[in-house]
Design a protein around this motif. Structure first.
Motif, PDB file in Angstrom:
ATOM      1  N   LEU A   1       0.823  -1.214   0.000  1.00 15.53           N
ATOM      2  CA  LEU A   1       0.000   0.000   0.000  1.00 15.53           C
ATOM      3  C   LEU A   1       0.858   1.265   0.000  1.00 15.53           C
ATOM      4  CD1 LEU A   1      -2.339  -1.900   0.397  1.00 15.53           C
ATOM      5  CD2 LEU A   1      -2.938  -0.713   2.496  1.00 15.53           C
ATOM      6  N   GLU A   2       1.877   1.285   0.861  1.00 18.14           N
ATOM      7  CA  GLU A   2       2.722   2.477   0.964  1.00 18.14           C
ATOM      8  C   GLU A   2       3.480   2.703  -0.344  1.00 18.14           C
ATOM      9  OE1 GLU A   2       5.168   1.668   4.374  1.00 18.14           O
ATOM     10  OE2 GLU A   2       3.364   1.543   5.644  1.00 18.14           O
ATOM     11  N   TYR A   3       4.031   1.636  -0.887  1.00 13.33           N
ATOM     12  CA  TYR A   3       4.823   1.729  -2.114  1.00 13.33           C
ATOM     13  C   TYR A   3       3.980   2.244  -3.269  1.00 13.33           C
ATOM     14  CZ  TYR A   3       8.096   0.272  -5.770  1.00 13.33           C
ATOM     15  OH  TYR A   3       8.949   0.260  -6.831  1.00 13.33           O
ATOM     16  N   ARG A   4       2.821   1.647  -3.455  1.00 15.62           N
ATOM     17  CA  ARG A   4       1.991   2.024  -4.603  1.00 15.62           C
ATOM     18  C   ARG A   4       1.424   3.435  -4.453  1.00 15.62           C
ATOM     19  NH1 ARG A   4       0.296  -2.675  -7.971  1.00 15.62           N
ATOM     20  NH2 ARG A   4      -1.486  -1.475  -8.720  1.00 15.62           N
ATOM     21  N   ALA A   5       1.049   3.816  -3.228  1.00 19.52           N
ATOM     22  CA  ALA A   5       0.533   5.177  -3.049  1.00 19.52           C
ATOM     23  C   ALA A   5       1.618   6.192  -3.419  1.00 19.52           C
ATOM     24  CB  ALA A   5       0.065   5.372  -1.607  1.00 19.52           C
TER      25      ALA A   5
ATOM     26  N   GLN B   1       3.611  10.154  -7.272  1.00 19.40           N
ATOM     27  CA  GLN B   1       4.700  10.648  -8.135  1.00 19.40           C
ATOM     28  C   GLN B   1       4.226  10.777  -9.582  1.00 19.40           C
ATOM     29  OE1 GLN B   1       7.704   7.680  -7.495  1.00 19.40           O
ATOM     30  NE2 GLN B   1       8.511   8.639  -5.637  1.00 19.40           N
ATOM     31  N   ALA B   2       3.342   9.856  -9.987  1.00 26.16           N
ATOM     32  CA  ALA B   2       2.840   9.863 -11.368  1.00 26.16           C
ATOM     33  C   ALA B   2       1.739  10.896 -11.570  1.00 26.16           C
ATOM     34  CB  ALA B   2       2.331   8.469 -11.734  1.00 26.16           C
ATOM     35  N   GLY B   3       1.359  11.604 -10.495  1.00 25.41           N
ATOM     36  CA  GLY B   3       0.380  12.682 -10.626  1.00 25.41           C
ATOM     37  C   GLY B   3      -1.062  12.252 -10.485  1.00 25.41           C
ATOM     38  N   ARG B   4      -1.283  11.014 -10.053  1.00 20.41           N
ATOM     39  CA  ARG B   4      -2.678  10.563  -9.877  1.00 20.41           C
ATOM     40  C   ARG B   4      -3.285  11.231  -8.636  1.00 20.41           C
ATOM     41  NH1 ARG B   4      -4.369   5.448 -11.983  1.00 20.41           N
ATOM     42  NH2 ARG B   4      -6.344   5.894 -10.944  1.00 20.41           N
TER      43      ARG B   4
ATOM     44  N   ALA C   1     -10.263   9.773  -7.719  1.00 21.91           N
ATOM     45  CA  ALA C   1     -10.856   8.858  -6.733  1.00 21.91           C
ATOM     46  C   ALA C   1     -10.436   7.405  -6.986  1.00 21.91           C
ATOM     47  CB  ALA C   1     -12.384   8.981  -6.748  1.00 21.91           C
ATOM     48  N   HIS C   2     -10.263   7.043  -8.237  1.00 21.40           N
ATOM     49  CA  HIS C   2      -9.885   5.652  -8.557  1.00 21.40           C
ATOM     50  C   HIS C   2      -8.467   5.322  -8.087  1.00 21.40           C
ATOM     51  CE1 HIS C   2     -13.358   4.562 -11.108  1.00 21.40           C
ATOM     52  NE2 HIS C   2     -13.404   5.865 -11.326  1.00 21.40           N
ATOM     53  N   ALA C   3      -7.648   6.349  -7.881  1.00 25.31           N
ATOM     54  CA  ALA C   3      -6.267   6.091  -7.461  1.00 25.31           C
ATOM     55  C   ALA C   3      -6.223   5.411  -6.088  1.00 25.31           C
ATOM     56  CB  ALA C   3      -5.471   7.398  -7.428  1.00 25.31           C
ATOM     57  N   HIS C   4      -7.242   5.645  -5.264  1.00 27.04           N
ATOM     58  CA  HIS C   4      -7.296   4.993  -3.955  1.00 27.04           C
ATOM     59  C   HIS C   4      -7.382   3.472  -4.117  1.00 27.04           C
ATOM     60  CE1 HIS C   4      -8.106   4.361   0.264  1.00 27.04           C
ATOM     61  NE2 HIS C   4      -9.276   3.809   0.004  1.00 27.04           N
ATOM     62  N   LEU C   5      -8.195   3.038  -5.082  1.00 32.19           N
ATOM     63  CA  LEU C   5      -8.293   1.601  -5.370  1.00 32.19           C
ATOM     64  C   LEU C   5      -7.004   1.097  -6.010  1.00 32.19           C
ATOM     65  CD1 LEU C   5      -9.770  -1.122  -5.721  1.00 32.19           C
ATOM     66  CD2 LEU C   5     -10.953  -0.151  -7.695  1.00 32.19           C
ATOM     67  N   ALA C   6      -6.434   1.917  -6.888  1.00 34.55           N
ATOM     68  CA  ALA C   6      -5.196   1.507  -7.571  1.00 34.55           C
ATOM     69  C   ALA C   6      -4.057   1.281  -6.574  1.00 34.55           C
ATOM     70  CB  ALA C   6      -4.801   2.573  -8.596  1.00 34.55           C
ATOM     71  N   ALA C   7      -4.092   2.021  -5.468  1.00 34.72           N
ATOM     72  CA  ALA C   7      -3.034   1.881  -4.467  1.00 34.72           C
ATOM     73  C   ALA C   7      -3.234   0.656  -3.577  1.00 34.72           C
ATOM     74  CB  ALA C   7      -2.977   3.140  -3.601  1.00 34.72           C
ATOM     75  N   ARG C   8      -4.410   0.073  -3.637  1.00 32.78           N
ATOM     76  CA  ARG C   8      -4.733  -1.041  -2.719  1.00 32.78           C
ATOM     77  C   ARG C   8      -5.250  -2.230  -3.530  1.00 32.78           C
ATOM     78  NH1 ARG C   8      -5.289   2.396   2.265  1.00 32.78           N
ATOM     79  NH2 ARG C   8      -5.763   0.573   3.510  1.00 32.78           N
ATOM     80  N   PRO C   9      -4.386  -2.837  -4.328  1.00 29.55           N
ATOM     81  CA  PRO C   9      -4.849  -3.903  -5.226  1.00 29.55           C
ATOM     82  C   PRO C   9      -5.308  -5.135  -4.443  1.00 29.55           C
ATOM     83  CG  PRO C   9      -2.461  -3.855  -5.157  1.00 29.55           C
ATOM     84  CD  PRO C   9      -2.932  -2.659  -4.371  1.00 29.55           C
ATOM     85  N   ASP C  10      -6.112  -5.948  -5.105  1.00 21.79           N
ATOM     86  CA  ASP C  10      -6.688  -7.141  -4.466  1.00 21.79           C
ATOM     87  C   ASP C  10      -5.618  -7.991  -3.788  1.00 21.79           C
ATOM     88  OD1 ASP C  10      -8.710  -6.066  -5.968  1.00 21.79           O
ATOM     89  OD2 ASP C  10      -9.293  -7.931  -6.950  1.00 21.79           O
TER      90      ASP C  10
ATOM     91  N   ALA D   1      -6.984  16.412  -3.859  1.00 21.74           N
ATOM     92  CA  ALA D   1      -6.507  15.082  -4.249  1.00 21.74           C
ATOM     93  C   ALA D   1      -7.172  14.035  -3.371  1.00 21.74           C
ATOM     94  CB  ALA D   1      -4.990  15.007  -4.080  1.00 21.74           C
ATOM     95  N   ILE D   2      -7.415  12.858  -3.944  1.00 22.02           N
ATOM     96  CA  ILE D   2      -8.062  11.784  -3.171  1.00 22.02           C
ATOM     97  C   ILE D   2      -7.237  11.437  -1.932  1.00 22.02           C
ATOM     98  CG2 ILE D   2      -7.021   9.821  -4.434  1.00 22.02           C
ATOM     99  CD1 ILE D   2     -10.671  10.060  -3.158  1.00 22.02           C
ATOM    100  N   TRP D   3      -5.912  11.633  -2.029  1.00 23.99           N
ATOM    101  CA  TRP D   3      -5.025  11.296  -0.905  1.00 23.99           C
ATOM    102  C   TRP D   3      -5.292  12.163   0.322  1.00 23.99           C
ATOM    103  CZ3 TRP D   3      -3.380   7.105  -2.998  1.00 23.99           C
ATOM    104  CH2 TRP D   3      -3.034   7.056  -4.353  1.00 23.99           C
ATOM    105  N   ASP D   4      -5.921  13.334   0.107  1.00 23.63           N
ATOM    106  CA  ASP D   4      -6.166  14.263   1.219  1.00 23.63           C
ATOM    107  C   ASP D   4      -7.490  13.989   1.935  1.00 23.63           C
ATOM    108  OD1 ASP D   4      -3.855  15.507   0.339  1.00 23.63           O
ATOM    109  OD2 ASP D   4      -4.957  16.901  -0.953  1.00 23.63           O
ATOM    110  N   VAL D   5      -8.269  13.033   1.427  1.00 21.81           N
ATOM    111  CA  VAL D   5      -9.602  12.783   1.959  1.00 21.81           C
ATOM    112  C   VAL D   5      -9.542  11.697   3.035  1.00 21.81           C
ATOM    113  CG1 VAL D   5     -11.939  12.020   1.390  1.00 21.81           C
ATOM    114  CG2 VAL D   5     -10.649  13.411  -0.247  1.00 21.81           C
ATOM    115  N   ALA D   6     -10.205  11.944   4.186  1.00 20.83           N
ATOM    116  CA  ALA D   6     -10.232  10.953   5.272  1.00 20.83           C
ATOM    117  C   ALA D   6     -10.971   9.695   4.811  1.00 20.83           C
ATOM    118  CB  ALA D   6     -10.908  11.542   6.504  1.00 20.83           C
TER     119      ALA D   6
END
Ligand SMILES: [Zn+2]
Length: 471
Positions: free
Chosen positions: A190-194, A199-202, A205-214, A325-330
């Motif tokens: 999770l930490e690595y992907r976030a 860094q890639a500018g994402r 809202a979908h980036a939250h899911l992208a950072a936490r893959p199945d 950014a989605i990262w700033d949302v609780a």
């Protein structure tokens, strides 16, 4: 003939086995008798509940009432009021409060706050982290309902324990019989992907899911089960969101591992397509995933892979649920007040049987956490925690009517069924005609009672091995 304090007369009694007309006699806060209509005889008070269905009060094993520490988000009074209005008569509160209940002292302080303010009965989680291991048995003595282990980052920024600490904790808790609930996602992934996605500018809202893959959930679920199986400890998988984790849980159950699992309404009803409209309001850990995950979770509720429903009621201040950014949302969604009505809409649609709903939302959580048959039951001897519901009511969730401090609900406008008319807690009416009438401080702490399973590999525990060194 026996005389009761109260008889609820003319309703339809719903249990996991059947729904049939009957009367309930209540004395001294407990269910004293259940009988065919008109057979119970004398009572000091008779309440006519004709046309209503009587359900055992819901047991929600996963709520965050945020108190102490984050009372601007929620407190015991507001959170438990929301619970009562939603038909939840027992809630198990998570330990990411400040101070966290990681010692007996902090636990007792939190208990005092809850006892002074709660509208409903409650259990308190103890925290399993890197530092709390010396305190685990004292926390059990204090009455901890279960332990929570955050395997990744969480609200409140509690550091997740190392694998070594988790294994040792399971060794300590196995002979005590108490269950540990894990938030099963792999912290490193999770930490690595976030970081890489930022860094890639994402920022979407979908980036939250992208950072936490199945696979992050699958791996952590597998790891937690491996440790629990090795130690013979009881385990509970919180907020299952992911189709790919289900075979891991299914296989563990087949091997006899004492593992239970919950899912939440938001994983059943929402999917990633809702992120467009709801954005940060659906930023939740673990993430809302894909439609096929939701479909698999419905099936898992039916085949028993998932044992029970929880809400993971996780309120925040309105401004915390917004951000550029989605990262700033609780992370979190409220749900303790709406769970019954959104699930009863699924019952009304034929997606779930009413009896199965009662099992998933009341009996099964009470069983998993050692509260059954005192809670989660309408049999004689049980606490008289009863919800009278008008199943003819259909409508939609109205966020303006909810009692959480978290004013916005992602459930606003969602189809709902079943109006909560009356709620009884140990025979006391706390909701009457759809209005909260109970007093803060009515709720009591409930301790789990569960005989311990046989611990495993006891001669190989860290405690056994350290003693060996000193011989
Ligand atoms: Zn949670």
């Amino acid at each position: 003939m026996k005389s009761f304090d109260l008889v609820l007369k003319g309703g339809t009694i719903v249990t996991p086995d059947r729904a049939r007309p009957g009367d309930i006699g209540i004395s001294d806060g407990r269910i004293a008798a259940v009988g065919l209509p008109g057979t119970l005889g004398n009572a000091a008070h008779v309440e006519d509940v004709s046309g209503l269905h009587l359900l055992p009060g819901l047991v929600d094993p996963h709520v965050h009432f945020r108190d102490p520490g984050y009372t601007y988000k929620e407190d015991w009074q507001s959170g438990s009021a929301a619970a009562a209005m939603g038909g939840v008569t027992t809630g198990l509160d998570m330990p990411n409060t400040d101070p966290a209940p990681a010692t007996a002292q902090a636990f007792a302080a939190k208990r005092a706050i809850a006892e002074a303010a709660s509208h409903v009965d409650f259990g308190l989680y103890g925290l399993l982290d890197e530092t709390s291991l010396p305190h685990l048995s004292a926390l059990v003595d204090e009455g901890a309902a279960a332990f929570k282990c955050f395997m990744c980052d969480t609200t409140g920024d509690l550091p997740s324990p190392s694998d070594g600490a988790i294994l040792e904790a399971f060794e300590i808790l196995a002979p005590l019989g108490i269950r540990t609930t894990v938030h099963a996602e792999n912290a490193s992934i999770l930490e690595y992907r976030a970081r890489r996605l930022k860094q890639a500018g994402r920022t979407d809202a979908h980036a939250h899911l992208a950072a936490r893959p199945d696979v992050a959930a699958v791996e952590a679920t597998h790891r937690a089960i491996s440790f629990a199986e090795w130690a013979g400890a009881r385990l509970h998988i919180a907020h299952e969101s992911c189709a790919a984790s289900l075979p891991v849980i299914r296989a563990a159950k087949a091997r006899g591992v004492e593992v239970t699992a919950e899912t939440c309404p938001h994983y059943l009803f929402f999917d990633e397509s809702d992120l467009e409209r709801q954005g940060g309001h659906l930023r939740i850990n673990p993430p809302i995933r894909r439609r096929h995950d939701a479909e698999a979770l419905w099936l898992a509720l039916r085949d028993g892979t998932i044992d029970l429903l929880a809400t993971d009621h996780a309120p925040h201040a309105p401004e915390e649920k917004q951000g550029e950014a989605i990262w700033d949302v609780a992370r979190g969604i409220v749900g303790v007040e709406t769970q019954m009505r959104v699930m009863l809409a699924a019952v009304a649609d034929g997606r779930l049987a009413l009896c199965d709903y009662v099992r998933l939302a009341s009996e099964a959580p009470a069983r998993a956490f050692g509260l059954y048959p005192r809670k989660g039951s309408l049999a004689p001897g049980a606490d008289a925690d009863i919800v009278a519901v008008d199943l003819s009511w259909r409508g939609a969730i109205d966020a303006a009517m909810l009692h959480s401090k978290h004013a916005f609900s992602a459930w606003h406008g969602h189809p709902a069924a079943g109006r909560v008319v009356d709620v009884y807690l140990r025979g006391q009416r706390i909701v009457a005609e759809g209005a909260l009438v109970g007093r803060p401080g009515t709720g009591r702490m409930i301790r789990p009672e569960m005989p311990a399973p046989a611990p495993r590999n006891v001669d190989l525990t860290l405690e056994a091995e350290t003693k060996r060194a000193s011989l």
